[in-house]
Design a protein around this motif. Structure first.
Motif, PDB file in Angstrom:
ATOM      1  N   LYS A 105      16.076  36.165   1.410  1.00 14.10           N
ATOM      2  CA  LYS A 105      14.711  36.099   2.349  1.00 14.10           C
ATOM      3  C   LYS A 105      14.005  34.732   1.751  1.00 14.10           C
ATOM      4  O   LYS A 105      14.701  33.717   1.120  1.00 14.10           O
ATOM      5  CB  LYS A 105      14.141  36.746   1.091  1.00 14.10           C
ATOM      6  N   THR A 106      12.969  34.607   2.548  1.00 12.85           N
ATOM      7  CA  THR A 106      11.838  33.565   2.263  1.00 12.85           C
ATOM      8  C   THR A 106      11.630  33.352   1.312  1.00 12.85           C
ATOM      9  O   THR A 106      10.802  34.368   0.957  1.00 12.85           O
ATOM     10  CB  THR A 106      11.842  32.898   4.228  1.00 12.85           C
ATOM     11  N   ASN A 107      11.053  32.328   0.406  1.00 11.08           N
ATOM     12  CA  ASN A 107      10.552  32.112  -0.678  1.00 11.08           C
ATOM     13  C   ASN A 107      10.969  33.681  -1.991  1.00 11.08           C
ATOM     14  O   ASN A 107      10.228  34.314  -2.140  1.00 11.08           O
ATOM     15  CB  ASN A 107       8.903  32.179  -0.272  1.00 11.08           C
ATOM     16  N   ASP A 108      12.445  33.759  -1.423  1.00 11.81           N
ATOM     17  CA  ASP A 108      12.690  35.202  -2.802  1.00 11.81           C
ATOM     18  C   ASP A 108      12.571  34.086  -4.514  1.00 11.81           C
ATOM     19  O   ASP A 108      13.158  33.466  -4.996  1.00 11.81           O
ATOM     20  CB  ASP A 108      13.870  35.116  -2.404  1.00 11.81           C
ATOM     21  N   GLN A 109      11.538  34.916  -5.341  1.00  8.72           N
ATOM     22  CA  GLN A 109      11.385  34.597  -6.041  1.00  8.72           C
ATOM     23  C   GLN A 109      12.174  35.021  -7.005  1.00  8.72           C
ATOM     24  O   GLN A 109      12.277  34.368  -7.945  1.00  8.72           O
ATOM     25  CB  GLN A 109       9.891  35.498  -6.597  1.00  8.72           C
ATOM     26  N   LYS A 130      14.102  32.296  -7.406  1.00  8.07           N
ATOM     27  CA  LYS A 130      13.644  31.123  -8.076  1.00  8.07           C
ATOM     28  C   LYS A 130      13.787  31.178  -9.572  1.00  8.07           C
ATOM     29  O   LYS A 130      14.844  30.362 -10.531  1.00  8.07           O
ATOM     30  CB  LYS A 130      12.991  31.015  -7.773  1.00  8.07           C
TER      31      LYS A 130
END
Length: 132
Positions: free
Chosen positions: A83-87, A90
């Protein structure tokens, strides 16, 4: 980056000598991450005080294994469902970096924020033994 080393043929002069008849070659897959894992385990083992204690009970080896476990979790997370920008990914990665810093402290190496690991260095064997 994963390096693929072609497997050697298991036959001799074109004749299969294996009892099961399986003379297919298997490729070997390797990467710098695998080298890092091996090096971390060996370095963790070098910090032994007592040879009778199992290596897996050493604090340094436990710290290395905790880091590997967290990185495996991160790898599964980003490869299975990218996913893009997967919290969540992170957070897992940040935890892995914290575990790596714990390991580095135990083996008396500078932490990840020190700047030592941001520099370019040669991976050629024997060129230099320093990360400076």
């Amino acid at each position: 980056k994963t390096i693929v080393i072609e497997g050697k043929k298991k036959d001799i002069n074109g004749v299969c000598t294996k009892k099961d008849g399986d003379c297919k070659s298997t490729d070997i897959y390797d990467s710098r991450y695998n080298d890092m894992k091996t090096s971390m385990y060996l370095l963790g083992n070098a910090f032994r005080y007592n040879q009778t204690k199992a290596p897996d009970n050493l604090p340094t080896v436990k710290a290395a294994k905790a880091f590997f476990k967290q990185m495996n979790l991160f790898e599964r997370k980003v490869l299975k469902n990218p996913k893009t920008n997967d919290q969540e990914a992170k957070v897992i990665y940040a935890k892995a970096l914290d575990l790596l810093d714990e390991y580095l402290d135990l083996v008396e190496l500078p932490p990840t924020e020190s700047g030592h690991y941001d520099q370019e260095f040669s991976t050629l064997v024997g060129e230099t033994s320093r990360i400076t």
